[in-house]
Design an enzyme around this catalytic site. Structure first.
Site, PDB file in Angstrom:
ATOM      1  N   HIS A 121      55.978  25.601 -21.590  1.00  0.00           N
ATOM      2  CA  HIS A 121      55.745  24.300 -20.951  1.00  0.00           C
ATOM      3  C   HIS A 121      55.958  24.349 -19.437  1.00  0.00           C
ATOM      4  O   HIS A 121      55.497  23.466 -18.720  1.00  0.00           O
ATOM      5  CB  HIS A 121      56.613  23.209 -21.584  1.00  0.00           C
ATOM      6  CG  HIS A 121      58.047  23.221 -21.174  1.00  0.00           C
ATOM      7  ND1 HIS A 121      59.022  23.890 -21.865  1.00  0.00           N
ATOM      8  CD2 HIS A 121      58.680  22.645 -20.127  1.00  0.00           C
ATOM      9  CE1 HIS A 121      60.187  23.706 -21.274  1.00  0.00           C
ATOM     10  NE2 HIS A 121      60.002  22.961 -20.214  1.00  0.00           N
ATOM     11  N   ASP A 151      57.197  27.976 -27.627  1.00  0.00           N
ATOM     12  CA  ASP A 151      57.416  27.598 -26.230  1.00  0.00           C
ATOM     13  C   ASP A 151      57.886  28.788 -25.396  1.00  0.00           C
ATOM     14  O   ASP A 151      58.794  28.670 -24.569  1.00  0.00           O
ATOM     15  CB  ASP A 151      58.419  26.439 -26.128  1.00  0.00           C
ATOM     16  CG  ASP A 151      58.382  25.754 -24.761  1.00  0.00           C
ATOM     17  OD1 ASP A 151      57.356  25.882 -24.066  1.00  0.00           O
ATOM     18  OD2 ASP A 151      59.384  25.118 -24.392  1.00  0.00           O
ATOM     19  N   GLY A 223      64.443  21.560 -14.550  1.00  0.00           N
ATOM     20  CA  GLY A 223      64.278  22.781 -13.771  1.00  0.00           C
ATOM     21  C   GLY A 223      64.972  23.978 -14.390  1.00  0.00           C
ATOM     22  O   GLY A 223      64.697  25.112 -14.032  1.00  0.00           O
ATOM     23  N   SER A 225      64.558  24.778 -17.443  1.00  0.00           N
ATOM     24  CA  SER A 225      63.658  25.288 -18.467  1.00  0.00           C
ATOM     25  C   SER A 225      63.200  26.707 -18.149  1.00  0.00           C
ATOM     26  O   SER A 225      62.760  26.996 -17.041  1.00  0.00           O
ATOM     27  CB  SER A 225      62.422  24.396 -18.586  1.00  0.00           C
ATOM     28  OG  SER A 225      62.742  23.193 -19.201  1.00  0.00           O
ATOM     29  N   GLY A 281      49.864  31.844 -46.874  1.00  0.00           N
ATOM     30  CA  GLY A 281      48.766  31.061 -47.447  1.00  0.00           C
ATOM     31  C   GLY A 281      49.214  30.027 -48.458  1.00  0.00           C
ATOM     32  O   GLY A 281      48.602  29.892 -49.525  1.00  0.00           O
ATOM     33  N   VAL A 282      50.272  29.290 -48.130  1.00  0.00           N
ATOM     34  CA  VAL A 282      50.733  28.201 -48.992  1.00  0.00           C
ATOM     35  C   VAL A 282      51.075  26.992 -48.134  1.00  0.00           C
ATOM     36  O   VAL A 282      51.412  27.126 -46.959  1.00  0.00           O
ATOM     37  CB  VAL A 282      51.979  28.594 -49.818  1.00  0.00           C
ATOM     38  CG1 VAL A 282      51.649  29.663 -50.834  1.00  0.00           C
ATOM     39  CG2 VAL A 282      53.129  29.025 -48.919  1.00  0.00           C
ATOM     40  N   ILE A 284      53.867  24.012 -48.211  1.00  0.00           N
ATOM     41  CA  ILE A 284      55.148  23.886 -48.882  1.00  0.00           C
ATOM     42  C   ILE A 284      55.787  22.533 -48.599  1.00  0.00           C
ATOM     43  O   ILE A 284      55.391  21.819 -47.663  1.00  0.00           O
ATOM     44  CB  ILE A 284      56.114  25.006 -48.444  1.00  0.00           C
ATOM     45  CG1 ILE A 284      56.267  25.031 -46.920  1.00  0.00           C
ATOM     46  CG2 ILE A 284      55.637  26.349 -48.965  1.00  0.00           C
ATOM     47  CD1 ILE A 284      57.276  26.045 -46.410  1.00  0.00           C
TER      48      ILE A 284
END
Length: 499
Positions: A121, A151, A223, A225, A281-282, A284
């Site tokens: 970000h 992120d 700042g 971050s 591939g589920v 949940i």
């Protein structure tokens, strides 16, 4: 008090802004360390590896006031001249303008040749990124890759000499109560050191699918971050990312992305230009106490399979809708939200042992893990299901034990609830607002697909399943219900709730 997650890297334009900050972490030990006499030696050693990041981008805006003087006004000519000088057309027609918006954040160097880690970000949307080193030298930075889901972003500068850098630590060893130190660029002040302890682990703040934040009380502000969170060995155990605050300032609740997640993401970005994650591939959902009770599981843990992607790794391994995943690759799935992270961190193509709960007992299968693609997602198409009452449909039946009215699907119900021609099952036409079913989220227009792991095609089969569960002395019945958000399992209490 309102909760707000503030973003220090973006322009502040409203009362609430999104800020990302750091959390503390420490190398764990059998016994707690005593408080340090000073953080000065460690700060002096680490400060040169922490950088200030500034970004800029062109942002479209509109100049001039949103009003006009009426024709004939003595100020009309003056107003027109003002508008034209400010780039607007005659008669106040607004022409688009652009200005360059800037933002500030933090980062840290992880290699002598100039690789720098920060938050996604911080650099999101930027067309220019520059890095200011501890000695005030400013270098242009290139974006190597980024991962919005965690992120994390990786930058590269081209230094004239080797740069000081920091090492990754093991955030999994960080314990609640350990000391931690954060360094960053709050409010553009640069090189600021704060210290505190690790306040909590495994925080989910609804920022993404892999939330597992470290919480710290080290002061984190706008700042910070992208800056590092250090343990007392001087190793990076987190990337300061967000804060909990009603005002935007530090109130002693900050969050950091643990190094156990960030380091692997950074390594993949460095090698492939993007993160590569495992894919099962589920779809949940959480295993609630009622669901656990209805399937005979002693403890409510694991991740329940609400749907299986056709031809995905799970489907090929024989995992079925209604299974509960208890262990994945030897790791216990303590809660539903733990599974996506475990899967994502597992090597693509690995043959993984999976322990399931099915039909009242444990079952083991082996899955050849696939790679998650950015366009791999659930079919979450919602159906418009108006709830207005009309004439009572033929065949409507009340199931008192559940507080539901259900009916076989006919043409009138297809039209009323906007169902497709191939929709099958038993439709919920009304829900007693005082029932446990209403409390769990069952709504008119939902479609009952299964009861006690058996497909149901008409009302009689639902009634039979409910009676069988009651005769067996069960407190709940497991039902698979198609909701507006997709198929979902419900552990419905077999008792009418007292009003």
């Amino acid at each position: 008090m309102r909760k707000a997650f503030y973003n220090p890297a973006r322009k502040l334009s409203a009362a609430l802004v999104i800020v990302l900050f750091s959390v503390t972490g420490m190398a764990g030990s059998a016994y707690a360390r005593s408080a340090p006499d000073s953080f000065a030696d460690m700060a002096e050693r680490l400060l040169p590896a922490v950088v200030n990041i500034s970004t800029s981008q062109l942002v479209a805006d509109r100049q001039g006031p949103d009003f006009q003087f009426p024709p004939g006004s003595p100020f009309e000519d003056l107003f027109r001249d003002f508008m034209e000088r400010n780039g607007q057309g005659k008669d106040g027609d607004k022409a688009p303008h652009q200005h360059r918006a800037t933002a500030l954040g933090s980062g840290f160097i992880i290699s002598p040749d100039g690789y720098i880690v920060t938050n996604n970000h911080v650099i999101d949307g930027a067309d220019e990124i520059s890095v200011t080193l501890h000695d005030n030298e400013t270098l242009p930075a290139k974006l190597i890759g980024r991962d919005p889901k965690t992120d994390v972003a990786l930058l590269k500068v081209e230094p004239k000499k080797d740069l000081p850098f920091v090492k990754w630590g093991d955030s999994d060893k960080a314990r609640v109560g350990d000391w931690a130190m954060a360094i960053g660029n709050p409010f553009g002040l640069g090189g600021t050191v704060t210290a505190g302890i690790i306040s909590a682990r495994n925080r989910d703040i609804n920022q993404g699918p892999y939330d597992d934040f470290i919480q710290t009380d080290a002061a984190i502000n706008r700042g910070n971050s992208g800056g590092p969170l250090f343990n007392m060995d001087g190793d990076v155990i987190g990337i300061n990312s967000a804060i909990y605050s009603p005002s935007g300032g530090s109130v002693g609740i900050g969050f950091a992305i643990p190094s156990a997640i960030a380091e692997s993401v950074v390594d993949q970005i460095k090698e492939y230009g993007r993160p590569r994650r495992g894919w099962l591939g589920v779809h949940i959902q959480t295993v609630t106490d009622d669901i656990a009770d209805s399937v005979g599981l002693d403890e409510a843990y694991g991740a329940m399979v609400a749907d299986v992607t056709k031809d995905g790794p799970a489907a090929k391994a024989g995992i079925k809708q209604g299974d509960i995943i208890l262990k994945f690759d030897g790791k216990k799935v303590e809660s539903m939200r733990r599974l996506p992270r475990i899967v994502a961190e597992t090597k693509i193509g690995k043959a993984v042992d999976v322990e399931l709960w099915r039909d009242g007992k444990k079952k083991d299968v082996t899955v050849d893990l696939g790679e998650l693609k950015e366009d791999t997602s659930a079919d979450n198409t919602t159906k418009d299901k108006p709830e207005q009452q009309q004439t009572k449909p033929s065949g409507e039946t009340t199931i008192d034990a559940l507080g539901l009215k259900v009916a076989n699907i006919d043409d009138e119900l297809r039209q009323r609830f906007n169902l497709t021609d191939d929709t099958e099952g038993v439709i919920v036409t009304d829900v007693d607002t005082a029932s446990y079913s209403a409390e769990k989220g069952v709504r008119p227009g939902d479609i009952i697909l299964e009861a006690s792991h058996q497909s149901v095609k008409d009302v009689a089969e639902v009634e039979k399943a409910v009676k069988a569960a009651q005769d067996d002395g069960k407190r709940t019945i497991l039902m698979l219900i198609e909701t507006s958000a997709g198929p979902r399992y419900f552990g419905l209490t077999l008792d009418k709730k007292d009003k």
